[in-house]
Design an enzyme around this catalytic site. Structure first.
Site, PDB file in Angstrom:
ATOM      1  N   GLU A 100       0.839  -1.202   0.000  1.00 40.18           N
ATOM      2  CA  GLU A 100       0.000   0.000   0.000  1.00 40.18           C
ATOM      3  C   GLU A 100       0.873   1.249   0.000  1.00 40.18           C
ATOM      4  O   GLU A 100       1.908   1.289   0.665  1.00 40.18           O
ATOM      5  CB  GLU A 100      -0.890  -0.041   1.250  1.00 40.18           C
ATOM      6  CG  GLU A 100      -1.989   0.975   1.280  1.00 40.18           C
ATOM      7  CD  GLU A 100      -2.903   0.813   2.508  1.00 40.18           C
ATOM      8  OE1 GLU A 100      -3.302  -0.332   2.837  1.00 40.18           O
ATOM      9  OE2 GLU A 100      -3.197   1.827   3.143  1.00 40.18           O
ATOM     10  N   ASP A 102       0.224   5.317   0.588  1.00 41.05           N
ATOM     11  CA  ASP A 102      -0.859   6.175   1.088  1.00 41.05           C
ATOM     12  C   ASP A 102      -0.588   7.655   1.139  1.00 41.05           C
ATOM     13  O   ASP A 102       0.437   8.084   1.679  1.00 41.05           O
ATOM     14  CB  ASP A 102      -1.122   5.862   2.577  1.00 41.05           C
ATOM     15  CG  ASP A 102      -1.763   4.540   2.801  1.00 41.05           C
ATOM     16  OD1 ASP A 102      -2.523   4.105   1.959  1.00 41.05           O
ATOM     17  OD2 ASP A 102      -1.489   3.944   3.874  1.00 41.05           O
ATOM     18  N   GLU A 104      -2.939  10.556   3.021  1.00 39.57           N
ATOM     19  CA  GLU A 104      -4.164  10.803   3.771  1.00 39.57           C
ATOM     20  C   GLU A 104      -4.145  12.254   4.231  1.00 39.57           C
ATOM     21  O   GLU A 104      -3.126  12.729   4.732  1.00 39.57           O
ATOM     22  CB  GLU A 104      -4.271   9.901   5.003  1.00 39.57           C
ATOM     23  CG  GLU A 104      -4.740   8.504   4.681  1.00 39.57           C
ATOM     24  CD  GLU A 104      -5.016   7.669   5.925  1.00 39.57           C
ATOM     25  OE1 GLU A 104      -6.085   7.052   6.007  1.00 39.57           O
ATOM     26  OE2 GLU A 104      -4.147   7.661   6.820  1.00 39.57           O
ATOM     27  N   HIS A 117      -0.635  13.019   5.680  1.00 41.32           N
ATOM     28  CA  HIS A 117      -0.092  11.826   6.310  1.00 41.32           C
ATOM     29  C   HIS A 117       0.276  10.836   5.203  1.00 41.32           C
ATOM     30  O   HIS A 117      -0.505  10.641   4.281  1.00 41.32           O
ATOM     31  CB  HIS A 117      -1.212  11.275   7.206  1.00 41.32           C
ATOM     32  CG  HIS A 117      -0.949   9.968   7.863  1.00 41.32           C
ATOM     33  ND1 HIS A 117      -0.556   9.873   9.169  1.00 41.32           N
ATOM     34  CD2 HIS A 117      -1.063   8.696   7.400  1.00 41.32           C
ATOM     35  CE1 HIS A 117      -0.428   8.589   9.503  1.00 41.32           C
ATOM     36  NE2 HIS A 117      -0.720   7.861   8.455  1.00 41.32           N
ATOM     37  N   THR A 118       1.476  10.265   5.254  1.00 44.66           N
ATOM     38  CA  THR A 118       1.866   9.282   4.229  1.00 44.66           C
ATOM     39  C   THR A 118       2.333   7.997   4.912  1.00 44.66           C
ATOM     40  O   THR A 118       2.782   8.013   6.065  1.00 44.66           O
ATOM     41  CB  THR A 118       3.029   9.802   3.342  1.00 44.66           C
ATOM     42  OG1 THR A 118       4.192  10.000   4.166  1.00 44.66           O
ATOM     43  CG2 THR A 118       2.677  11.117   2.662  1.00 44.66           C
ATOM     44  N   ASN A 119       2.209   6.902   4.169  1.00 47.82           N
ATOM     45  CA  ASN A 119       2.664   5.622   4.705  1.00 47.82           C
ATOM     46  C   ASN A 119       2.979   4.684   3.540  1.00 47.82           C
ATOM     47  O   ASN A 119       2.503   4.893   2.421  1.00 47.82           O
ATOM     48  CB  ASN A 119       1.576   5.008   5.600  1.00 47.82           C
ATOM     49  CG  ASN A 119       2.130   4.042   6.648  1.00 47.82           C
ATOM     50  OD1 ASN A 119       3.308   3.682   6.641  1.00 47.82           O
ATOM     51  ND2 ASN A 119       1.264   3.607   7.552  1.00 47.82           N
ATOM     52  N   ARG A 128       5.180   3.064   8.757  1.00 47.91           N
ATOM     53  CA  ARG A 128       6.214   3.907   8.136  1.00 47.91           C
ATOM     54  C   ARG A 128       5.656   5.316   7.883  1.00 47.91           C
ATOM     55  O   ARG A 128       5.790   5.877   6.803  1.00 47.91           O
ATOM     56  CB  ARG A 128       6.658   3.298   6.804  1.00 47.91           C
ATOM     57  CG  ARG A 128       7.337   1.950   6.947  1.00 47.91           C
ATOM     58  CD  ARG A 128       8.002   1.574   5.633  1.00 47.91           C
ATOM     59  NE  ARG A 128       8.752   0.346   5.753  1.00 47.91           N
ATOM     60  CZ  ARG A 128       8.317  -0.845   5.334  1.00 47.91           C
ATOM     61  NH1 ARG A 128       7.134  -0.963   4.768  1.00 47.91           N
ATOM     62  NH2 ARG A 128       9.078  -1.914   5.478  1.00 47.91           N
ATOM     63  N   GLU A 129       5.032   5.867   8.919  1.00 52.24           N
ATOM     64  CA  GLU A 129       4.351   7.150   8.745  1.00 52.24           C
ATOM     65  C   GLU A 129       5.322   8.324   8.645  1.00 52.24           C
ATOM     66  O   GLU A 129       6.296   8.407   9.384  1.00 52.24           O
ATOM     67  CB  GLU A 129       3.418   7.423   9.939  1.00 52.24           C
ATOM     68  CG  GLU A 129       2.336   6.386  10.168  1.00 52.24           C
ATOM     69  CD  GLU A 129       2.778   5.171  10.970  1.00 52.24           C
ATOM     70  OE1 GLU A 129       3.969   5.094  11.369  1.00 52.24           O
ATOM     71  OE2 GLU A 129       1.930   4.292  11.207  1.00 52.24           O
ATOM     72  N   TRP A 194      -9.482  10.096  15.960  1.00 57.62           N
ATOM     73  CA  TRP A 194      -8.017  10.256  15.957  1.00 57.62           C
ATOM     74  C   TRP A 194      -7.461  11.356  15.067  1.00 57.62           C
ATOM     75  O   TRP A 194      -6.342  11.832  15.270  1.00 57.62           O
ATOM     76  CB  TRP A 194      -7.309   8.941  15.566  1.00 57.62           C
ATOM     77  CG  TRP A 194      -7.647   8.458  14.175  1.00 57.62           C
ATOM     78  CD1 TRP A 194      -8.684   7.656  13.816  1.00 57.62           C
ATOM     79  CD2 TRP A 194      -6.951   8.776  12.955  1.00 57.62           C
ATOM     80  NE1 TRP A 194      -8.700   7.460  12.443  1.00 57.62           N
ATOM     81  CE2 TRP A 194      -7.646   8.129  11.902  1.00 57.62           C
ATOM     82  CE3 TRP A 194      -5.820   9.548  12.646  1.00 57.62           C
ATOM     83  CZ2 TRP A 194      -7.245   8.223  10.563  1.00 57.62           C
ATOM     84  CZ3 TRP A 194      -5.426   9.649  11.308  1.00 57.62           C
ATOM     85  CH2 TRP A 194      -6.135   8.980  10.290  1.00 57.62           C
ATOM     86  N   GLY A 198      -5.145  14.567  17.330  1.00 62.26           N
ATOM     87  CA  GLY A 198      -5.181  13.257  17.974  1.00 62.26           C
ATOM     88  C   GLY A 198      -6.555  12.839  18.474  1.00 62.26           C
ATOM     89  O   GLY A 198      -6.659  11.963  19.334  1.00 62.26           O
ATOM     90  N   ARG A 275       9.336   5.177  20.007  1.00 59.65           N
ATOM     91  CA  ARG A 275       8.440   4.146  19.485  1.00 59.65           C
ATOM     92  C   ARG A 275       9.223   2.883  19.102  1.00 59.65           C
ATOM     93  O   ARG A 275       8.804   1.772  19.363  1.00 59.65           O
ATOM     94  CB  ARG A 275       7.718   4.717  18.267  1.00 59.65           C
ATOM     95  CG  ARG A 275       6.833   3.752  17.542  1.00 59.65           C
ATOM     96  CD  ARG A 275       6.216   4.504  16.372  1.00 59.65           C
ATOM     97  NE  ARG A 275       5.413   3.666  15.518  1.00 59.65           N
ATOM     98  CZ  ARG A 275       5.014   4.042  14.300  1.00 59.65           C
ATOM     99  NH1 ARG A 275       5.370   5.229  13.819  1.00 59.65           N
ATOM    100  NH2 ARG A 275       4.273   3.241  13.569  1.00 59.65           N
TER     101      ARG A 275
END
Ligand SMILES: *[C@@H]1O[C@H](CO)[C@@H](O)[C@H](O)[C@H]1NC(C)=O
Length: 287
Positions: A100, A102, A104, A117-119, A128-129, A194, A198, A275
């Site tokens: 995928e 992305d 967003e 937002h990408t991934n 992998r944001e 979210w 957030g 993280r």
């Protein structure tokens, strides 16, 4: 007599030529997948709109499946108070080990910035944001959002400026999307648990319906067919031009990307040592 006939023939040929050289028609390229009338083709298929209200969002997907491509779309995002809404625009294959790519767009209160937002998912694994603010108001006008996906890399661009690169590092043991054909998907939905600050800012349903618009889809891609074959071309005039399959990022491009990242990137998984306390993902430490 004869001259009218010739004139008629000419106008026929001319209109045929026009039709084939114009930017592609949404109705020919996409199917509306959900939303019960909330997604619409307008202006003879030159424009597509998605809308969201309290009952439902909406979405569409490409008729074609692609195995590599250079895909451009112009989007104009939900204006005004768009807090809580998410407009997703992405490429994806199917199944639990899907790939995928992305984009967003996370809405916000009037005057507050959207987050882009990408991934990238490979074989079912994302995390992998990277997130960005934009250097313009994405609701005031159409802007182009592009994905170049070829065997060497995946490049995300905004108005022609590269913002993110995911390199093919298969030789170093990192999975890369190259075997699973993907479709283009887009949807507008409520994610107020979210999306904005957030989840602190909820969707204001008194402002519904929320509308996002799409135009000028352009693809140079390898279209995959169920027989397992793939034919590479372009929907524009130079249909045999497949130079995008080898297109890289030159040093000017690298510099432009670095500049945008240093100014506008607000989250990078590769910097999130909290993280990934057991160690950053391998692609973060290579290159
Ligand atoms: C919304 O605006 C706030 C305040 O400026 C900002 O912190 C946040 O990143 C913006 N975007 C989203 C999607 O929350």
């Amino acid at each position: 007599m004869a001259s009218t006939r010739i004139l008629f023939l000419f106008s026929l040929m001319f209109s045929f030529f026009m039709a084939s050289s114009f930017a592609s028609n949404f109705q020919q390229e996409f199917d509306i997948t959900w939303g019960d009338g909330r997604a619409q083709f307008l202006n003879n298929g030159e424009l597509l709109t998605l809308s969201l209200d309290k009952t439902s969002g909406s979405g569409f997907k490409s008729k074609n499946q692609y195995l590599f491509g250079k895909i451009d779309m112009q989007l104009k995002l939900v204006p005004g108070n768009s807090a809580g809404t998410v407009t997703a625009y992405y490429l994806s294959s199917l199944g639990s080990t899907h790939d995928e790519i992305d984009f967003e767009f996370l809405g916000n209160l009037s005057g507050d910035p959207y987050i882009l937002h990408t991934n990238v998912f490979t074989q079912g694994k994302g995390n992998r944001e990277q997130q960005f603010y934009l250097w313009f108001d994405p609701t005031a006008d159409f802007h182009s959002y592009s994905i170049l996906w070829n065997p060497q890399h995946i490049l995300f661009s905004v108005d022609g400026t590269p913002i993110r690169e995911f390199k093919n590092l298969e030789s170093r043991g990192i999975a890369y999307p190259k075997d699973q054909p993907m479709r283009i998907y887009s949807s507008l939905w409520n994610a107020d648990d979210w999306a904005t600050r957030g989840g602190l800012v909820k969707t204001d349903w008194s402002k519904a319906p929320f509308v996002a618009s799409y135009k000028n889809f352009n693809s140079q891609a390898c279209i995959w067919s169920s027989s397992g074959s793939s034919s590479c071309s372009s929907s524009s005039n130079n249909s045999n031009n497949t130079s995008w399959l080898k297109e890289g990022l030159d040093s000017t491009g690298q510099q432009r990307m670095k500049r945008v990242q240093s100014k506008y990137m607000i989250y990078n998984y590769c910097s999130d040592t909290k993280r990934f306390s057991q160690g950053l993902p391998p692609e973060c430490t290579l290159t």
